[in-house]
Design a protein around this motif. Structure first.
Motif, PDB file in Angstrom:
ATOM      1  N   TRP A  42     -39.382  88.562  64.829  1.00 34.74           N
ATOM      2  CA  TRP A  42     -38.866  89.208  63.623  1.00 34.74           C
ATOM      3  C   TRP A  42     -38.750  88.237  62.452  1.00 34.74           C
ATOM      4  N   ILE A  43     -38.439  86.960  62.706  1.00 33.13           N
ATOM      5  CA  ILE A  43     -38.376  86.012  61.585  1.00 33.13           C
ATOM      6  C   ILE A  43     -39.772  85.796  61.008  1.00 33.13           C
ATOM      7  N   LEU A  44     -40.794  85.769  61.846  1.00 34.81           N
ATOM      8  CA  LEU A  44     -42.160  85.637  61.326  1.00 34.81           C
ATOM      9  C   LEU A  44     -42.563  86.882  60.532  1.00 34.81           C
ATOM     10  N   TYR A  45     -42.086  88.045  60.974  1.00 36.86           N
ATOM     11  CA  TYR A  45     -42.348  89.278  60.227  1.00 36.86           C
ATOM     12  C   TYR A  45     -41.668  89.215  58.853  1.00 36.86           C
ATOM     13  N   CYS A  46     -40.425  88.739  58.810  1.00 35.13           N
ATOM     14  CA  CYS A  46     -39.726  88.609  57.528  1.00 35.13           C
ATOM     15  C   CYS A  46     -40.436  87.633  56.603  1.00 35.13           C
ATOM     16  N   MET A  47     -40.939  86.541  57.157  1.00 36.45           N
ATOM     17  CA  MET A  47     -41.687  85.573  56.343  1.00 36.45           C
ATOM     18  C   MET A  47     -42.947  86.211  55.773  1.00 36.45           C
ATOM     19  N   ALA A  48     -43.594  87.045  56.578  1.00 32.37           N
ATOM     20  CA  ALA A  48     -44.811  87.712  56.101  1.00 32.37           C
ATOM     21  C   ALA A  48     -44.508  88.669  54.959  1.00 32.37           C
ATOM     22  N   LEU A  49     -43.355  89.377  55.052  1.00 32.83           N
ATOM     23  CA  LEU A  49     -42.979  90.329  54.008  1.00 32.83           C
ATOM     24  C   LEU A  49     -42.563  89.640  52.713  1.00 32.83           C
ATOM     25  N   HIS A  50     -42.113  88.406  52.809  1.00 29.50           N
ATOM     26  CA  HIS A  50     -41.541  87.717  51.651  1.00 29.50           C
ATOM     27  C   HIS A  50     -42.222  86.365  51.458  1.00 29.50           C
ATOM     28  N   PRO A  51     -43.414  86.352  50.889  1.00 31.35           N
ATOM     29  CA  PRO A  51     -44.192  85.111  50.757  1.00 31.35           C
ATOM     30  C   PRO A  51     -43.491  84.033  49.936  1.00 31.35           C
ATOM     31  N   GLU A  52     -42.611  84.435  48.995  1.00 32.51           N
ATOM     32  CA  GLU A  52     -41.912  83.425  48.199  1.00 32.51           C
ATOM     33  C   GLU A  52     -40.962  82.593  49.067  1.00 32.51           C
ATOM     34  N   HIS A  53     -40.272  83.260  50.001  1.00 28.68           N
ATOM     35  CA  HIS A  53     -39.383  82.537  50.924  1.00 28.68           C
ATOM     36  C   HIS A  53     -40.201  81.759  51.952  1.00 28.68           C
ATOM     37  N   GLN A  54     -41.316  82.342  52.369  1.00 32.71           N
ATOM     38  CA  GLN A  54     -42.207  81.661  53.315  1.00 32.71           C
ATOM     39  C   GLN A  54     -42.682  80.335  52.732  1.00 32.71           C
ATOM     40  N   GLN A  55     -43.104  80.359  51.476  1.00 35.86           N
ATOM     41  CA  GLN A  55     -43.622  79.136  50.854  1.00 35.86           C
ATOM     42  C   GLN A  55     -42.529  78.094  50.673  1.00 35.86           C
ATOM     43  N   ARG A  56     -41.339  78.543  50.322  1.00 34.01           N
ATOM     44  CA  ARG A  56     -40.243  77.590  50.139  1.00 34.01           C
ATOM     45  C   ARG A  56     -39.879  76.911  51.475  1.00 34.01           C
ATOM     46  N   CYS A  57     -39.889  77.684  52.547  1.00 30.20           N
ATOM     47  CA  CYS A  57     -39.632  77.104  53.875  1.00 30.20           C
ATOM     48  C   CYS A  57     -40.728  76.101  54.240  1.00 30.20           C
ATOM     49  N   ARG A  58     -41.974  76.462  53.938  1.00 31.18           N
ATOM     50  CA  ARG A  58     -43.102  75.578  54.263  1.00 31.18           C
ATOM     51  C   ARG A  58     -42.965  74.247  53.516  1.00 31.18           C
ATOM     52  N   GLU A  59     -42.605  74.322  52.257  1.00 29.94           N
ATOM     53  CA  GLU A  59     -42.445  73.097  51.463  1.00 29.94           C
ATOM     54  C   GLU A  59     -41.299  72.242  52.000  1.00 29.94           C
ATOM     55  N   GLU A  60     -40.219  72.887  52.408  1.00 25.52           N
ATOM     56  CA  GLU A  60     -39.087  72.149  52.968  1.00 25.52           C
ATOM     57  C   GLU A  60     -39.490  71.426  54.253  1.00 25.52           C
ATOM     58  N   ILE A  61     -40.233  72.104  55.099  1.00 23.41           N
ATOM     59  CA  ILE A  61     -40.645  71.522  56.379  1.00 23.41           C
ATOM     60  C   ILE A  61     -41.603  70.356  56.158  1.00 23.41           C
ATOM     61  N   LYS A  62     -42.538  70.512  55.223  1.00 25.07           N
ATOM     62  CA  LYS A  62     -43.474  69.423  54.911  1.00 25.07           C
ATOM     63  C   LYS A  62     -42.725  68.204  54.384  1.00 25.07           C
ATOM     64  N   GLU A  63     -41.725  68.452  53.569  1.00 23.82           N
ATOM     65  CA  GLU A  63     -40.952  67.343  53.013  1.00 23.82           C
ATOM     66  C   GLU A  63     -40.185  66.610  54.109  1.00 23.82           C
ATOM     67  N   ILE A  64     -39.669  67.341  55.074  1.00 24.23           N
ATOM     68  CA  ILE A  64     -38.907  66.726  56.165  1.00 24.23           C
ATOM     69  C   ILE A  64     -39.819  65.908  57.069  1.00 24.23           C
ATOM     70  N   LEU A  65     -40.970  66.474  57.431  1.00 26.84           N
ATOM     71  CA  LEU A  65     -41.856  65.808  58.386  1.00 26.84           C
ATOM     72  C   LEU A  65     -42.731  64.744  57.734  1.00 26.84           C
ATOM     73  N   GLU A  66     -42.941  64.863  56.423  1.00 31.31           N
ATOM     74  CA  GLU A  66     -43.831  63.944  55.700  1.00 31.31           C
ATOM     75  C   GLU A  66     -45.215  63.968  56.359  1.00 31.31           C
ATOM     76  N   ASP A  67     -45.671  62.843  56.924  1.00 29.73           N
ATOM     77  CA  ASP A  67     -47.017  62.796  57.490  1.00 29.73           C
ATOM     78  C   ASP A  67     -47.045  63.136  58.978  1.00 29.73           C
ATOM     79  N   ARG A  68     -45.887  63.403  59.563  1.00 32.78           N
ATOM     80  CA  ARG A  68     -45.849  63.712  60.991  1.00 32.78           C
ATOM     81  C   ARG A  68     -46.312  65.146  61.255  1.00 32.78           C
ATOM     82  N   THR A  69     -46.912  65.356  62.411  1.00 34.44           N
ATOM     83  CA  THR A  69     -47.351  66.702  62.799  1.00 34.44           C
ATOM     84  C   THR A  69     -46.454  67.301  63.873  1.00 34.44           C
ATOM     85  N   THR A  70     -45.512  66.503  64.359  1.00 28.96           N
ATOM     86  CA  THR A  70     -44.592  67.004  65.377  1.00 28.96           C
ATOM     87  C   THR A  70     -43.194  67.065  64.788  1.00 28.96           C
ATOM     88  N   ILE A  71     -42.270  67.643  65.542  1.00 31.00           N
ATOM     89  CA  ILE A  71     -40.910  67.835  65.051  1.00 31.00           C
ATOM     90  C   ILE A  71     -39.930  67.270  66.072  1.00 31.00           C
TER      91      ILE A  71
END
Length: 506
Positions: free
Chosen positions: A324-353
């Motif tokens: 359901w969270i992935l469905y909500c992200m699909a419905l709301h691309p603006e929130h999806q993109q903001r989450c993606r940017e936050e995650i990229k900033e946290i991980l920097e060049d890492r591909t794992t978490i």
């Protein structure tokens, strides 16, 4: 023609020394008496329920079916009770037939009182045995135990995402729920039981355990909706009762296999010493080594019950939450993109978490909680009252009554949440949380019987969301909108279908 009796000849059964007609008469009297006693019992049951719920107005009922006939179409269940909750605030009775009913609680004021008083859980242990097991299991959910789980969850998530990369080449939407269910089963088997099932890559057949859990969830809900199935004998003799027993056997055999293989490994003294020296024990280690104050270990029956509970609650509910969270992200691309940017900033060049990354996912966590509000994985929690209960407005329920907190309806209550159908992650910003009712947000229930594994679940939700958004852009399949159905977990009758597009550089 002269009859056998008139001729003075004894019939062939007379040598038994019994009077057949007398036996038939006694059997008929016994059946009629039993039916009368049952009718009296049901009448008294009906009167008790009417008295218990007399102070709680609710929607009109059918004299035989109660409200069951209102729920013949599964996709209309939640819509119907949402309408009723607006007309009957706080709580209203729901009847399944004429002799089974429960109080459906839809307001946090009522929920707070019920959770504080507790009562008998309908699907789990209760009483002293529950308290004993809860105490024994609590160490299994300490942060030090959960930390090593993050890379295991990440590995399982990556297997799922690799499968999705192959599927999107077909340029069709992907149905998520089954894939996510396999991933969460894979994760919990690795984390809690150190068991590598390969269920995600074992594609030659459908996973029997996943199917058994799905069947059980459906059949338990289905039994409530079919009036004759309220009788145990009728249900066990029915095709659905047979299917229920078969699903239970499949689930139990899966559990037994996990426990048996771990016990066999512990027979080796060196393995035993290795487990004892391990800094981080898994859930099954803790179960197998747990002892109460008298030095008694869990019985095989208790082991199976706890493993069954944790495997179901740890994979099926989490699968619902992730889907359901992935469905909500699909419905709301603006929130999806903001989450993606936050995650990229946290991980920097890492591909794992890693574990430490999860606490930094501030905005993503707000989005996860907003999704859990709109689509709670467990839509309701039931209790049987061990003592009478009095609510804040003076209305009471007697001992033995059934009451259910409708988490779904509380999360969408317009008197608690402004514009409750709007996806707004800022509801969960620090400044807004302080003004909210303590029992307005209940995705993991509350009180003594709250979800013991909620930290594990939140970690899995965060890992799955982060890794998915790093690799894919999500969009809804508007031709296949999900149809919510409340079973033991919140599902979609027709699945959750999304279009996935590879993120550049993901």
């Amino acid at each position: 023609m002269t009859s056998v009796l008139e001729s003075g000849l004894k019939p062939s059964w007379a040598w038994l020394g019994v009077d057949t007609y007398r036996i038939f008469h006694l059997v008929a009297v016994f059946c009629l008496t039993s039916a009368l006693l049952k009718a009296i019992q049901l009448y008294h049951r009906r009167q008790e329920l009417l008295k218990a719920f007399s102070r709680f107005p609710g929607p009109p009922t059918h004299w035989l079916y109660g409200h069951v006939h209102e729920f013949l179409q599964e996709g209309e269940v939640l819509n119907k009770v949402e309408i009723w909750s607006q007309k009957y605030p706080y709580a209203f009775p729901l009847w399944f037939g004429s002799f089974s009913a429960y109080l459906n609680i839809t307001h946090p004021d009522y929920a707070k009182i019920l959770f504080a008083r507790g009562g008998k859980g309908l699907l789990v242990l209760h009483g002293p045995k529950w308290y004993q097991h809860r105490k024994l299991l609590t160490p299994g959910f300490h942060f030090d135990v959960l930390k090593p789980y993050v890379p295991l969850i990440a590995d399982s998530t990556k297997v799922m995402l690799d499968k999705w990369e192959q599927l999107i080449a077909q340029e069709k939407s992907v149905e998520l729920f089954e894939h996510v269910s396999l991933m969460t089963l894979d994760s919990i088997m690795k984390c809690a039981f150190s068991y590598h099932s390969n269920c995600q890559t074992d594609s030659h057949r459908k996973n029997s355990y996943i199917q058994a859990v799905f069947d059980l969830s459906y059949l338990i809900h289905h039994r409530l909706r079919i009036f004759p199935y309220h009788n145990d004998l009728i249900y066990w003799l029915s095709p659905h009762g047979f299917k229920f027993r078969k699903a239970c056997q499949l689930a139990h055999s899966h559990t037994d296999k996990v426990i048996r293989e771990r016990k066999e490994s512990l027979k080796d003294e060196r393995e035993h010493e290795k487990v004892q020296r391990k800094r981080h024990l898994d859930f099954l280690d803790i179960l197998l080594h747990a002892k109460d104050e008298n030095g008694e270990e869990l019985s095989d029956e208790d082991l199976r019950a706890e493993v069954d509970t944790f495997m179901f609650e740890g994979h099926d509910t989490t699968a619902s939450g992730i889907s359901w969270i992935l469905y909500c992200m699909a419905l709301h691309p603006e929130h999806q993109q903001r989450c993606r940017e936050e995650i990229k900033e946290i991980l920097e060049d890492r591909t794992t978490i890693q574990w430490d990354d999860l606490g930094k996912m501030t905005y993503s966590t707000m989005c996860i909680k907003e999704s859990l509000r709109l689509y709670p994985p467990v839509p309701g929690v039931a209790r049987q009252l061990s003592k009478p209960i009095t609510f804040h407005d003076g209305r009471t329920l007697p001992e033995g009554s059934l009451a259910a907190v409708s988490i779904h309806l509380i999360h969408r209550n317009a008197s608690i949440w402004k514009d409750p159908l709007v996806f707004d992650p800022w509801r969960f910003s620090p400044e807004n949380i302080s003004d909210r009712h303590s029992h307005a947000f209940l995705p993991f229930a509350a009180g003594l019987r709250n979800c013991i594994g909620q930290q594990f679940a939140m970690a899995e939700l965060k890992v799955a969301l982060a890794l998915t958004l790093l690799r894919f852009e999500l969009a809804p399949d508007l031709a296949k909108p999900p149809i919510r159905i409340p079973q033991l977990v919140l599902r979609s009758k027709n699945g959750i279908h999304l279009y996935l597009k590879k993120v550049h550089g993901g």
